[in-house]
Design a protein around this motif. Sequence first.
Motif, PDB file in Angstrom:
ATOM      1  N   VAL A 173       0.789  -0.788  -0.151  1.00 27.91           N
ATOM      2  CA  VAL A 173      -0.425  -0.061  -0.356  1.00 27.91           C
ATOM      3  C   VAL A 173       1.173   1.246   0.112  1.00 27.91           C
ATOM      4  O   VAL A 173       0.513   1.982  -0.920  1.00 27.91           O
ATOM      5  CB  VAL A 173      -0.839   0.124   0.840  1.00 27.91           C
ATOM      6  CG1 VAL A 173      -1.583   1.599   1.390  1.00 27.91           C
ATOM      7  CG2 VAL A 173      -1.900  -1.210   1.215  1.00 27.91           C
ATOM      8  N   VAL A 174       2.157   1.661   0.732  1.00 26.85           N
ATOM      9  CA  VAL A 174       2.715   2.816   1.081  1.00 26.85           C
ATOM     10  C   VAL A 174       2.943   3.095  -0.316  1.00 26.85           C
ATOM     11  O   VAL A 174       3.738   3.897  -0.998  1.00 26.85           O
ATOM     12  CB  VAL A 174       3.228   2.387   1.807  1.00 26.85           C
ATOM     13  CG1 VAL A 174       4.828   3.262   1.629  1.00 26.85           C
ATOM     14  CG2 VAL A 174       3.292   1.851   3.623  1.00 26.85           C
ATOM     15  N   ALA A 175       3.574   2.324  -1.041  1.00 29.99           N
ATOM     16  CA  ALA A 175       5.147   1.748  -2.213  1.00 29.99           C
ATOM     17  C   ALA A 175       3.924   2.162  -2.621  1.00 29.99           C
ATOM     18  O   ALA A 175       3.888   2.849  -4.251  1.00 29.99           O
ATOM     19  CB  ALA A 175       5.360   0.502  -2.625  1.00 29.99           C
ATOM     20  N   GLN A 176       3.309   1.606  -3.644  1.00 30.27           N
ATOM     21  CA  GLN A 176       1.808   2.035  -4.456  1.00 30.27           C
ATOM     22  C   GLN A 176       1.062   3.829  -4.274  1.00 30.27           C
ATOM     23  O   GLN A 176       0.839   4.644  -4.995  1.00 30.27           O
ATOM     24  CB  GLN A 176       0.578   1.179  -4.738  1.00 30.27           C
ATOM     25  CG  GLN A 176       0.715  -0.056  -5.481  1.00 30.27           C
ATOM     26  CD  GLN A 176       0.052  -1.017  -4.786  1.00 30.27           C
ATOM     27  OE1 GLN A 176      -0.875  -0.535  -5.442  1.00 30.27           O
ATOM     28  NE2 GLN A 176       0.212  -2.361  -4.787  1.00 30.27           N
ATOM     29  N   VAL A 177       0.604   4.202  -3.280  1.00 33.34           N
ATOM     30  CA  VAL A 177       0.960   5.293  -3.012  1.00 33.34           C
ATOM     31  C   VAL A 177       1.836   6.686  -3.053  1.00 33.34           C
ATOM     32  O   VAL A 177       1.471   7.687  -3.509  1.00 33.34           O
ATOM     33  CB  VAL A 177       0.313   5.265  -1.050  1.00 33.34           C
ATOM     34  CG1 VAL A 177       0.012   6.952  -1.144  1.00 33.34           C
ATOM     35  CG2 VAL A 177      -1.426   4.885  -0.785  1.00 33.34           C
ATOM     36  N   ILE A 178       3.296   6.243  -2.708  1.00 30.42           N
ATOM     37  CA  ILE A 178       4.560   7.460  -3.264  1.00 30.42           C
ATOM     38  C   ILE A 178       4.269   7.329  -4.424  1.00 30.42           C
ATOM     39  O   ILE A 178       4.613   7.878  -5.162  1.00 30.42           O
ATOM     40  CB  ILE A 178       5.115   6.324  -2.406  1.00 30.42           C
ATOM     41  CG1 ILE A 178       5.230   6.447  -1.081  1.00 30.42           C
ATOM     42  CG2 ILE A 178       6.760   6.616  -2.514  1.00 30.42           C
ATOM     43  CD1 ILE A 178       6.598   5.626  -0.079  1.00 30.42           C
ATOM     44  N   ALA A 179       4.244   6.081  -5.488  1.00 27.02           N
ATOM     45  CA  ALA A 179       4.431   5.983  -6.557  1.00 27.02           C
ATOM     46  C   ALA A 179       3.365   6.764  -7.257  1.00 27.02           C
ATOM     47  O   ALA A 179       3.839   7.495  -8.645  1.00 27.02           O
ATOM     48  CB  ALA A 179       4.221   4.638  -6.901  1.00 27.02           C
ATOM     49  N   TRP A 180       2.211   7.246  -6.429  1.00 24.30           N
ATOM     50  CA  TRP A 180       0.930   7.758  -7.315  1.00 24.30           C
ATOM     51  C   TRP A 180       1.057   9.665  -6.795  1.00 24.30           C
ATOM     52  O   TRP A 180       0.893  10.298  -7.479  1.00 24.30           O
ATOM     53  CB  TRP A 180      -0.360   7.294  -6.160  1.00 24.30           C
ATOM     54  CG  TRP A 180      -1.804   7.903  -6.679  1.00 24.30           C
ATOM     55  CD1 TRP A 180      -1.540   8.898  -7.776  1.00 24.30           C
ATOM     56  CD2 TRP A 180      -3.684   7.684  -6.561  1.00 24.30           C
ATOM     57  NE1 TRP A 180      -3.457   9.387  -7.926  1.00 24.30           N
ATOM     58  CE2 TRP A 180      -3.930   8.932  -6.776  1.00 24.30           C
ATOM     59  CE3 TRP A 180      -3.630   7.183  -5.080  1.00 24.30           C
ATOM     60  CZ2 TRP A 180      -5.232   9.254  -6.756  1.00 24.30           C
ATOM     61  CZ3 TRP A 180      -5.352   7.663  -4.609  1.00 24.30           C
ATOM     62  CH2 TRP A 180      -5.377   8.572  -5.364  1.00 24.30           C
ATOM     63  N   LEU A 181       1.747   9.839  -5.909  1.00 20.75           N
ATOM     64  CA  LEU A 181       2.228  10.808  -5.468  1.00 20.75           C
ATOM     65  C   LEU A 181       2.932  11.567  -5.893  1.00 20.75           C
ATOM     66  O   LEU A 181       3.039  12.469  -7.203  1.00 20.75           O
ATOM     67  CB  LEU A 181       2.332  10.601  -3.501  1.00 20.75           C
ATOM     68  CG  LEU A 181       1.288  11.108  -2.833  1.00 20.75           C
ATOM     69  CD1 LEU A 181       2.090  10.693  -1.511  1.00 20.75           C
ATOM     70  CD2 LEU A 181       0.287  11.867  -2.520  1.00 20.75           C
ATOM     71  N   ASP A 182       4.561  10.150  -6.232  1.00 23.20           N
ATOM     72  CA  ASP A 182       5.371  10.642  -7.666  1.00 23.20           C
ATOM     73  C   ASP A 182       5.137  11.127  -8.906  1.00 23.20           C
ATOM     74  O   ASP A 182       5.285  12.071  -9.539  1.00 23.20           O
ATOM     75  CB  ASP A 182       6.300   9.377  -7.363  1.00 23.20           C
ATOM     76  CG  ASP A 182       7.066   9.775  -5.958  1.00 23.20           C
ATOM     77  OD1 ASP A 182       6.842  10.610  -5.330  1.00 23.20           O
ATOM     78  OD2 ASP A 182       7.859   8.797  -5.610  1.00 23.20           O
ATOM     79  N   GLU A 183       3.290  10.236  -9.363  1.00 25.70           N
ATOM     80  CA  GLU A 183       3.148  10.661 -10.463  1.00 25.70           C
ATOM     81  C   GLU A 183       2.473  12.222 -10.893  1.00 25.70           C
ATOM     82  O   GLU A 183       2.915  12.431 -11.803  1.00 25.70           O
ATOM     83  CB  GLU A 183       2.671   8.848 -10.875  1.00 25.70           C
ATOM     84  CG  GLU A 183       1.692   9.472 -12.397  1.00 25.70           C
ATOM     85  CD  GLU A 183       0.729   8.122 -13.026  1.00 25.70           C
ATOM     86  OE1 GLU A 183       0.003   8.191 -13.327  1.00 25.70           O
ATOM     87  OE2 GLU A 183       1.054   7.021 -12.193  1.00 25.70           O
ATOM     88  N   GLU A 184       2.420  11.836  -9.921  1.00 24.00           N
ATOM     89  CA  GLU A 184       0.612  13.493  -9.751  1.00 24.00           C
ATOM     90  C   GLU A 184       2.102  14.707  -9.696  1.00 24.00           C
ATOM     91  O   GLU A 184       1.565  15.652 -10.114  1.00 24.00           O
ATOM     92  CB  GLU A 184       0.000  13.613  -8.721  1.00 24.00           C
ATOM     93  CG  GLU A 184      -1.553  12.346  -9.210  1.00 24.00           C
ATOM     94  CD  GLU A 184      -1.965  12.998 -10.471  1.00 24.00           C
ATOM     95  OE1 GLU A 184      -2.411  13.619 -10.872  1.00 24.00           O
ATOM     96  OE2 GLU A 184      -1.975  11.544 -11.312  1.00 24.00           O
ATOM     97  N   ALA A 185       2.912  14.153  -8.616  1.00 25.58           N
ATOM     98  CA  ALA A 185       4.077  15.415  -8.704  1.00 25.58           C
ATOM     99  C   ALA A 185       4.239  15.937 -10.240  1.00 25.58           C
ATOM    100  O   ALA A 185       5.569  16.695  -9.515  1.00 25.58           O
ATOM    101  CB  ALA A 185       5.295  15.125  -7.256  1.00 25.58           C
ATOM    102  N   ALA A 186       4.617  14.992 -10.811  1.00 25.41           N
ATOM    103  CA  ALA A 186       5.746  15.337 -11.985  1.00 25.41           C
ATOM    104  C   ALA A 186       4.790  16.570 -13.429  1.00 25.41           C
ATOM    105  O   ALA A 186       5.350  16.615 -14.307  1.00 25.41           O
ATOM    106  CB  ALA A 186       5.756  13.442 -12.585  1.00 25.41           C
ATOM    107  N   LYS A 187       3.422  16.538 -12.784  1.00 28.56           N
ATOM    108  CA  LYS A 187       2.729  17.370 -13.309  1.00 28.56           C
ATOM    109  C   LYS A 187       3.034  18.826 -13.216  1.00 28.56           C
ATOM    110  O   LYS A 187       3.363  18.699 -12.152  1.00 28.56           O
ATOM    111  CB  LYS A 187       0.970  17.002 -13.265  1.00 28.56           C
ATOM    112  CG  LYS A 187       0.860  15.381 -13.907  1.00 28.56           C
ATOM    113  CD  LYS A 187      -0.523  15.081 -13.383  1.00 28.56           C
ATOM    114  CE  LYS A 187      -0.553  13.736 -14.060  1.00 28.56           C
ATOM    115  NZ  LYS A 187      -2.428  13.376 -14.093  1.00 28.56           N
ATOM    116  N   PRO A 188       2.885  19.568 -14.467  1.00 28.01           N
ATOM    117  CA  PRO A 188       3.340  20.911 -14.466  1.00 28.01           C
ATOM    118  C   PRO A 188       2.334  21.543 -13.494  1.00 28.01           C
ATOM    119  O   PRO A 188       2.766  22.630 -13.016  1.00 28.01           O
ATOM    120  CB  PRO A 188       2.569  21.632 -15.551  1.00 28.01           C
ATOM    121  CG  PRO A 188       2.878  20.569 -16.767  1.00 28.01           C
ATOM    122  CD  PRO A 188       2.432  19.198 -16.154  1.00 28.01           C
TER     123      PRO A 188
END
Length: 96
Positions: A66-81
Amino acid sequence: MEPQTYRLRWQGIEIEVTYTPQKWGVIAHLEIRSVAPAGTPLPITSTGYRSHFHQPGTIEALGGDVVAQVIAWLDEEAAKPEWQQHAAASRQGELF
């Protein structure tokens, strides 16, 4: 199934994640909230809180961490302009 609660730190923000693998017998549920500082915006929510329903088994099919997937989601969205602009303004401080 009982809710599972996790704590993680992402970019200096302490986050609490509650994952319910099966809610009401039909759906899975993630609750994500920034707790320190409380209410800090995240790339997935401007209020620091996000409730997300999804198909049961989705997290488990992706490895179950769960933690790894939430971090991946945050990282993916954080890359957006949009988030990049927010992060830059937050570091700089807004004058107006």
